[in-house]
Design a protein around this motif. Structure first.
Motif, short mmCIF file in Angstrom:
data_model
loop_
_atom_site.label_atom_id
_atom_site.label_comp_id
_atom_site.label_asym_id
_atom_site.label_seq_id
_atom_site.Cartn_x
_atom_site.Cartn_y
_atom_site.Cartn_z
N ASP A 169 36.75 131.57 80.72
CA ASP A 169 37.98 131.42 81.89
C ASP A 169 37.26 131.58 83.06
O ASP A 169 37.80 131.00 83.96
CB ASP A 169 38.66 133.15 81.61
CG ASP A 169 39.27 133.10 80.18
OD1 ASP A 169 40.00 132.01 79.84
OD2 ASP A 169 39.54 134.26 79.93
N ASN A 195 38.76 148.30 90.53
CA ASN A 195 39.86 148.17 89.46
C ASN A 195 41.09 148.44 90.07
O ASN A 195 41.35 149.35 90.80
CB ASN A 195 39.73 149.07 88.25
CG ASN A 195 38.62 148.33 87.33
OD1 ASN A 195 38.44 146.96 87.59
ND2 ASN A 195 38.00 148.90 86.27
N THR A 239 41.39 136.29 82.30
CA THR A 239 40.14 136.67 82.76
C THR A 239 39.36 137.42 81.87
O THR A 239 38.53 138.38 82.04
CB THR A 239 40.29 137.83 84.09
OG1 THR A 239 40.87 138.76 83.56
CG2 THR A 239 40.98 136.88 85.09
N ASN A 240 39.53 137.06 80.69
CA ASN A 240 39.08 137.52 79.57
C ASN A 240 37.43 137.24 79.19
O ASN A 240 36.89 138.00 78.64
CB ASN A 240 39.79 137.41 78.29
CG ASN A 240 41.24 137.77 78.19
OD1 ASN A 240 41.53 138.83 79.14
ND2 ASN A 240 42.56 137.03 77.95
N ARG A 266 38.44 136.08 90.36
CA ARG A 266 39.49 137.03 89.62
C ARG A 266 40.77 136.88 90.35
O ARG A 266 41.89 136.65 89.41
CB ARG A 266 39.00 138.46 89.36
CG ARG A 266 39.79 139.21 88.35
CD ARG A 266 39.21 140.62 88.36
NE ARG A 266 40.27 141.49 87.88
CZ ARG A 266 40.40 141.50 86.21
NH1 ARG A 266 39.39 140.68 85.57
NH2 ARG A 266 41.08 142.25 85.74
N LYS A 267 41.12 137.10 91.51
CA LYS A 267 42.35 137.22 92.16
C LYS A 267 43.06 135.85 92.17
O LYS A 267 44.04 135.86 91.91
CB LYS A 267 42.09 137.55 93.66
CG LYS A 267 43.40 137.60 94.45
CD LYS A 267 43.09 138.29 95.92
CE LYS A 267 44.21 138.38 96.60
NZ LYS A 267 43.87 138.92 98.04
N GLU A 285 44.16 135.50 88.63
CA GLU A 285 45.52 136.35 88.55
C GLU A 285 46.72 135.64 88.96
O GLU A 285 47.79 135.47 88.67
CB GLU A 285 45.34 137.50 88.88
CG GLU A 285 44.37 138.48 88.04
CD GLU A 285 44.13 139.75 88.74
OE1 GLU A 285 44.07 139.97 89.75
OE2 GLU A 285 43.31 140.80 87.91
N GLN A 286 46.40 135.08 90.31
CA GLN A 286 47.54 134.43 91.01
C GLN A 286 48.03 133.19 90.40
O GLN A 286 49.23 132.92 90.35
CB GLN A 286 47.41 134.12 92.35
CG GLN A 286 46.99 135.41 93.19
CD GLN A 286 46.61 134.98 94.67
OE1 GLN A 286 45.55 134.03 94.77
NE2 GLN A 286 46.46 136.04 95.58
N GLY A 293 48.09 132.72 87.14
CA GLY A 293 48.38 133.19 85.63
C GLY A 293 47.42 132.79 84.59
O GLY A 293 47.87 132.58 83.59
#
Length: 177
Positions: free
Chosen positions: A79, A177, A74-75, A64-65, A68-69, A71
Motif C-alpha cells: 500500500d 493517531n 494503509t495496511n 497516509r492522509k 485515506e482521502q 480511499g
C-alpha cells in the motif's frame, strides 16, 4: 511542454531524476559532516536521527492522509509503495548495486570519510522504518541487506509490532493517531 523539442526520452528522464537524487544525497552527506565535525559522533547521530525521523513522519503522514482521502488501504508495504512519492524511475534495477542513486553517491565518500558509512546506513534504516510505522500504524521494518554494505539490491522484512500499534515508533516519539 507539449512541443516535440521539449520532450525527453525515458533514459534522459531517468538521468535527470538520478541527478536530483544525487544532489539530495550530497546535501545529506554535507549536513551530516557539518554536525559530525561540530558535535562529534554521538551528538551528530542523535541530531541526524531526529531530523530523519521528522522527515519520515512528515513524508509518511502526508502519504497516509493522501491514501485515506483516495480511499486506499494503509495496511502494508505494498500500500505504501502504491502511493509512494519517490520518483521510481530513479531507482534502476539493471544497475545492480548502483540501482539506488543515494547509495551510489554515498559509497563514494566511504574511503575518505569512513565514519560516514554508519550515517548512510542509518538514513535508510530510520527513514524506511519510520515511513512504514507511521503509514501503517501496526508494522515495523528491518533492513536485512543494503547495497552500501553488500549485494546487488536492498532487502528488508516487515513485521507486526505491538509497540507501533500502541503508538510508539522505533526511532522516537509517539504517533499522532
Amino acid at each position: 511542454m507539449g512541443k516535440e523539442e521539449d520532450q525527453v526520452s525515458y533514459g534522459e528522464m531517468v538521468q535527470e531524476v538520478r541527478k536530483g537524487c544525487v544532489q539530495f544525497a550530497r546535501m545529506y552527506f554535507h549536513f551530516v559532516k557539518t554536525l559530525y565535525d561540530h558535535y562529534g559522533h554521538d551528538e551528530a547521530k542523535e541530531r541526524v536521527r531526529q531530523a530523519i525521523f521528522e522527515l519520515g513522519l512528515d513524508r509518511s503522514g502526508r502519504l497516509r492522509k493522501k491514501a485515506e482521502q483516495e480511499g486506499l488501504a494503509t495496511n502494508d508495504s505494498s500500500d505504501f509503495q502504491a502511493i509512494s512519492d519517490l520518483p521510481r524511475c530513479g531507482w534502476v534495477p539493471e544497475l545492480g548495486r548502483n540501482h539506488c542513486p543515494y547509495g551510489e553517491c554515498w559509497r563514494a565518500y566511504f574511503e575518505e570519510y569512513p565514519w560516514f558509512k554508519e550515517f548512510a546506513l542509518y538514513y535508510c534504516d530510520v527513514i524506511d522504518t519510520t515511513n512504514i510505522e507511521n503509514f501503517s500504524r501496526h508494522l515495523s521494518h528491518r533492513i536485512t541487506q543494503n547495497v552500501m554494505e553488500k549485494g546487488e539490491r536492498c532487502e528488508r522484512v516487515y513485521f507486526e509490532s505491538q509497540a507501533v500499534r500502541n503508538g510508539t515508533f522505533t526511532y522516537g516519539g509517539e504517533s499522532s493517531n
